[in-house]
Design a protein around this motif. Structure first.
Motif, PDB file in Angstrom:
ATOM      1  N   PRO A  12      60.620 -17.336 -27.449  1.00 47.03           N
ATOM      2  CA  PRO A  12      60.795 -17.501 -28.893  1.00 47.03           C
ATOM      3  C   PRO A  12      60.374 -16.256 -29.682  1.00 47.03           C
ATOM      4  N   ILE A  13      61.201 -15.892 -30.662  1.00 48.73           N
ATOM      5  CA  ILE A  13      60.939 -14.736 -31.520  1.00 48.73           C
ATOM      6  C   ILE A  13      60.055 -15.179 -32.681  1.00 48.73           C
ATOM      7  N   GLY A  14      58.941 -14.472 -32.878  1.00 52.26           N
ATOM      8  CA  GLY A  14      58.002 -14.858 -33.918  1.00 52.26           C
ATOM      9  C   GLY A  14      57.867 -13.863 -35.047  1.00 52.26           C
ATOM     10  N   ALA A  15      58.541 -12.706 -34.928  1.00 48.28           N
ATOM     11  CA  ALA A  15      58.396 -11.674 -35.962  1.00 48.28           C
ATOM     12  C   ALA A  15      59.620 -10.766 -35.979  1.00 48.28           C
ATOM     13  N   ASP A  29      58.384 -11.248 -29.584  1.00 45.91           N
ATOM     14  CA  ASP A  29      58.405 -12.639 -29.119  1.00 45.91           C
ATOM     15  C   ASP A  29      57.045 -13.096 -28.598  1.00 45.91           C
ATOM     16  N   SER A  30      57.005 -14.333 -28.131  1.00 43.85           N
ATOM     17  CA  SER A  30      55.748 -14.951 -27.711  1.00 43.85           C
ATOM     18  C   SER A  30      55.255 -14.424 -26.361  1.00 43.85           C
ATOM     19  N   ASP A  31      56.085 -13.633 -25.667  1.00 41.42           N
ATOM     20  CA  ASP A  31      55.654 -13.000 -24.422  1.00 41.42           C
ATOM     21  C   ASP A  31      55.060 -11.614 -24.662  1.00 41.42           C
ATOM     22  N   ALA A  64      51.250 -13.333 -27.778  1.00 38.71           N
ATOM     23  CA  ALA A  64      52.386 -13.459 -28.685  1.00 38.71           C
ATOM     24  C   ALA A  64      52.323 -12.417 -29.803  1.00 38.71           C
ATOM     25  N   VAL A  65      53.491 -11.896 -30.184  1.00 40.83           N
ATOM     26  CA  VAL A  65      53.591 -11.004 -31.329  1.00 40.83           C
ATOM     27  C   VAL A  65      53.623 -11.868 -32.588  1.00 40.83           C
TER      28      VAL A  65
END
Length: 232
Positions: A12-15, A29-31, A64-65
């Motif tokens: 999932p992309i968080g930023a 993303d969360s990785d 996660a970013v």
């Protein structure tokens, strides 16, 4: 029009952050992986590679970013749950990094001023270098942060449903309260800086920045059933 699926991440992309001068944007993303994209073609160009990438995992952050912002020299500043900020220039990760000392929640840049919101408070940077003496504490939990284009004002959306307005050195100037019934999760300014939009899990409200009077009150723009995100 045709629907196009964009690829580049497996988590999932968080930023996201845009560099309009260069015609590119970045995602995290969360990785802990960062991707560089062509803004015009909307195509993934590359993953940002860390110094030690022998296993080809491309993991820049050890968590996660949670935020991305482009500095005025087109450097990308990324913050992640490893409590660290990394710098990327011309698509390449630099050797510079910043120990934030607390888990970051969000980040925003005006022109020269950058503000990193953490679970413990705010870290201020000037031209990409830390200018505050550590984390400046807050007496509430912040969810989002926004720096005005002229670097004069910092806005923070609180978990207490309030919007806090500060000067550039994080001295409190005003509190907008009573406008939201739910925690504020997203903030955005109009191009001329005269209007402030704030989103929670239910409403989008709009305020004048001159006197913080309400332009659009709660229960008028009820568009969302989930948390709003800004895309700065």
């Amino acid at each position: 029009s045709d629907i196009e699926i964009l690829t580049g991440h497996n988590a999932p992309i968080g930023a996201v952050a845009f560099d309009h001068d260069k015609g590119i944007f970045y995602t995290g993303d969360s990785d802990g992986i960062l991707c560089k994209w062509d803004l015009k073609k909307i195509k993934a160009l590359e993953r940002i590679s860390p110094a030690d990438n022998k296993e080809l995992m491309y993991q820049v952050h050890g968590g996660a970013v949670s935020g991305l912002t482009v500095l005025k020299d087109s450097q990308l500043l990324s913050v992640g749950w490893d409590d660290t900020a990394f710098y990327t220039k011309n698509g390449k990760l630099t050797s510079d990094k910043l120990d934030i000392t607390a888990q970051p929640v969000a980040v925003s840049t005006g022109s020269s001023l950058t503000a990193i919101l953490t679970v413990k408070g705010v870290v201020l940077l000037k031209d990409g270098k830390q200018s505050s003496s550590g984390v400046l504490p807050l007496n509430y939990s912040g969810n989002c942060i926004l720096v005005s284009k002229d670097d004069k004002t910092v806005y923070i959306g609180g978990d207490d449903c309030k919007i806090y307005v500060y000067s550039s050195d994080l001295k409190e100037k005003h509190v907008i309260e009573g406008g939201h019934l739910k925690p504020v999760h997203s903030l955005a300014l109009s191009n001329d800086g005269s209007m402030l939009a704030a989103g929670d899990v239910r409403d989008v409200c709009v305020y004048k920045t001159a006197d913080f009077s309400t332009v659009v009150a709660k229960s008028k723009w009820c568009f969302h059933l989930q948390k709003n995100h800004n895309d700065c």
